[in-house]
Design an enzyme around this catalytic site. Structure first.
Site, PDB file in Angstrom:
ATOM      1  N   ASP A 134       0.824  -1.207   0.000  1.00  0.00           N
ATOM      2  CA  ASP A 134       0.000   0.000   0.000  1.00  0.00           C
ATOM      3  C   ASP A 134       0.861   1.262   0.000  1.00  0.00           C
ATOM      4  O   ASP A 134       2.049   1.231   0.306  1.00  0.00           O
ATOM      5  CB  ASP A 134      -0.933   0.019   1.213  1.00  0.00           C
ATOM      6  CG  ASP A 134      -0.158   0.058   2.529  1.00  0.00           C
ATOM      7  OD1 ASP A 134       0.873  -0.642   2.636  1.00  0.00           O
ATOM      8  OD2 ASP A 134      -0.579   0.785   3.446  1.00  0.00           O
ATOM      9  N   GLU A 135       0.239   2.355  -0.346  1.00  0.00           N
ATOM     10  CA  GLU A 135       0.768   3.711  -0.199  1.00  0.00           C
ATOM     11  C   GLU A 135       2.172   3.895  -0.773  1.00  0.00           C
ATOM     12  O   GLU A 135       3.047   4.511  -0.170  1.00  0.00           O
ATOM     13  CB  GLU A 135       0.736   4.114   1.286  1.00  0.00           C
ATOM     14  CG  GLU A 135      -0.680   4.162   1.840  1.00  0.00           C
ATOM     15  CD  GLU A 135      -0.739   4.588   3.297  1.00  0.00           C
ATOM     16  OE1 GLU A 135      -1.783   5.115   3.708  1.00  0.00           O
ATOM     17  OE2 GLU A 135       0.253   4.383   4.036  1.00  0.00           O
TER      18      GLU A 135
END
Length: 552
Positions: free
Chosen positions: A333-334
């Site tokens: 993620d991210e």
């Protein structure tokens, strides 16, 4: 859907029918029954009974003796004293398996493939005092039934009783994955806190502890062959999880029907690795951090580097050796593209390989996931790896849908099995205010606070076709710990996390008004067992079901 019989019972019951999660099928009566002073739990026909089953029986017997939970009514059960004194006594509960052949332990069954776990049971408690029976075709099912049995009883003046015999319960979960995620990197949690959380999870039949064990802020996990990561990355020498700690936690969880799924988030959320291996981390502690990461400190694995890819693959395989779970989360993620744009080493590697950043990410992901498959692990990823990046994932990869519940259908359209982890329903840290300094008016990014009622209203198959609904494995609450520590672990998690436990065991469709009295019971019983839950309402309301409803 919750069974109609359950809803009709809840309309008239006093005190609250306290089971949580609600069984899929059941019937009750209105006959008082008390436990005999010599009550015992017996095993029948279970040759060479596993030690963890015997231990589960022992714990249940202890709860029955020590819970001492009075009915949540204004008089706490005093008006039923004469009925309790005159009730017949139940002297025994007999456990038996309905299948033949070798008996597997609870611990073995708890870590089986997620789709193959067998947790169903049948519980029968006559009203006439004759023996109760608990039957299942797995020791894991027997354990779930023991959990149910322990919730049926109240205490009055030293007598353990129910007013609702007989009981006939046939139960099994709607979804195989029912979890709780704990982040132990932003703040450290001692082993004792994790064990207490595992106990509480087992009391509401949660079966997966998603352990987000490391992140950019700290690396508390002591990994075989990579001990330097914790030596340089833990907050202190006593804020680590040794190999023996992990073994202890994994065994403790499994004996309580819980699988421990580790997460080593990659390639982002890895800044702390630079403390021991700076050659593998791009944009370490770059400033301003807002341009390079979602939160400080900044730093991501140099995914275009073959040396970093090999390092990460071997690291993940070593971590995997500590856990019995078939599942392993690699995060994903991210990812911050600017971090790589500004990193000279990454740009040189991309140029030399004639690859784009997305192509390098694909190579990195395929390599790390292949390494996990070599050691028998199934990859779990955050939703971006399915929706935002052009990476090749194995067909059996599981996606955690976290950014929004609105993204579930898009993940399902890709054909991947999924776990609900939506921030708009299940993030326990939301609503705590902003934690970043010099930000007077800051709020948490996922405001508002997510109440148990909000989570309880969740429908796991909303906006999915019948075929897509089959991809849903279950769901979980999550606690990111920027503003949590051992001092507030219990109240920020419990009893809110129990709401998802019922949604994913009993199925959606429950009524919050009828669930609330039972959740009060969960909360009060947890407190009796040493888990310090937060109050859901004033005690006045807890003792008077329905009196504090909005339209009362």
């Amino acid at each position: 859907m919750l069974p109609a019989i359950a809803l009709s019972v809840l309309l008239t019951v006093t005190p609250a029918f306290a089971l949580w999660p609600l069984p899929r099928e059941y019937s009750t009566g209105n006959t008082p029954l008390r436990l005999s002073s010599s009550f015992s739990i017996k095993l029948s026909g279970i040759s060479q009974a596993p030690s963890d089953l015997k231990a589960a029986v022992s714990r249940t017997s202890t709860y029955l003796r020590k819970d001492k939970l009075q009915a949540l009514l204004p008089d706490r059960g005093a008006s039923s004293a004469s009925a309790i004194r005159g009730a017949k006594s139940l002297s025994s509960l007999t456990l038996s398996l309905t299948t033949k052949g070798p008996v597997k332990s609870i611990s073995e069954e708890a870590v089986a493939d997620i789709e193959s776990r067998v947790e169903g049971y049948t519980l029968t408690i006559p009203a006439d005092g004759s023996g109760a029976s608990l039957k299942a075709n797995s020791t894991l099912g027997l354990f779930r039934g023991l959990t149910t049995f322990s919730q049926l009883w109240y205490d009055w003046d030293g007598t353990t009783y129910t007013l609702q015999a007989p009981f006939n319960i046939v139960d099994s979960p709607a979804y195989p994955y029912r979890g709780l995620m704990l982040d132990t990197a932003r703040n450290y949690f001692p082993v004792a806190d994790i064990k207490r959380t595992l106990d509480a999870m087992s009391w509401v039949k949660l079966n997966t502890f998603h352990w987000h064990v490391v992140d950019s802020q700290s690396f508390p996990l002591v990994v075989p062959g990579y001990t330097e990561l914790a030596e340089h990355g833990a907050y202190s020498a006593d804020m680590v999880y040794s190999q023996n700690d992990v073994k202890d936690i994994v065994a403790y969880a499994a004996a309580r029907g819980i699988d421990v799924m580790p997460e080593i988030d990659t390639p982002g959320h890895t800044a702390i690795i630079a403390r021991s291996h700076p050659e593998h981390i791009a944009c370490f502690e770059a400033s301003p951090w807002t341009s390079f990461a979602n939160e400080p400190p900044t730093g991501q694995l140099r995914l275009a580097s073959s040396a970093t890819t090999n390092f990460t693959t071997d690291l993940l395989k070593s971590v995997a050796s500590l856990f019995k779970s078939k599942l392993f989360s690699t995060g994903g993620d991210e990812l911050n593209a600017n971090c790589y744009t500004q990193d000279k080493e990454t740009q040189a590697d991309l140029a030399a390989q004639h690859k784009t950043l997305e192509q390098a990410l694909d190579t990195f992901t395929q390599a790390t996931h292949a390494g996990l498959r070599e050691v028998g692990k199934r990859a779990v990823v955050w939703e971006e790896m399915v929706l935002d990046h052009s990476v090749t994932l194995a067909n059996n990869t599981i996606a955690l849908v976290w950014i929004s519940s609105d993204h579930v259908s898009a993940v399902a359209e890709k054909g991947y099995k999924l776990v609900h982890a939506a921030s708009d329903y299940f993030y326990l840290d939301c609503g705590g205010g902003g934690w970043v300094g010099q930000n007077v008016l800051g709020n948490s990014w996922c405001d508002p606070f997510k109440t148990w009622q909000k989570a309880y209203s969740f429908n796991p198959i909303a906006n999915l076709t019948e075929e897509q609904s089959k991809l849903v494995l279950g769901g979980q609450h999550l606690l990111w710990t920027e503003q949590s520590s051992p001092s507030n672990l219990d109240p920020i998690v419990w009893p809110r996390a129990a709401s998802a436990a019922e949604v994913f065991w009993s199925g959606p469709g429950g009524n919050v008004g009828m669930a609330l009295p039972r959740l009060h019971d969960v909360s009060f019983r947890f407190n009796q067992r040493g888990v310090k839950t937060i109050a859901l309402q004033p005690l006045y309301c807890a003792l008077r079901p329905g009196k504090c409803d909005l339209q009362a």
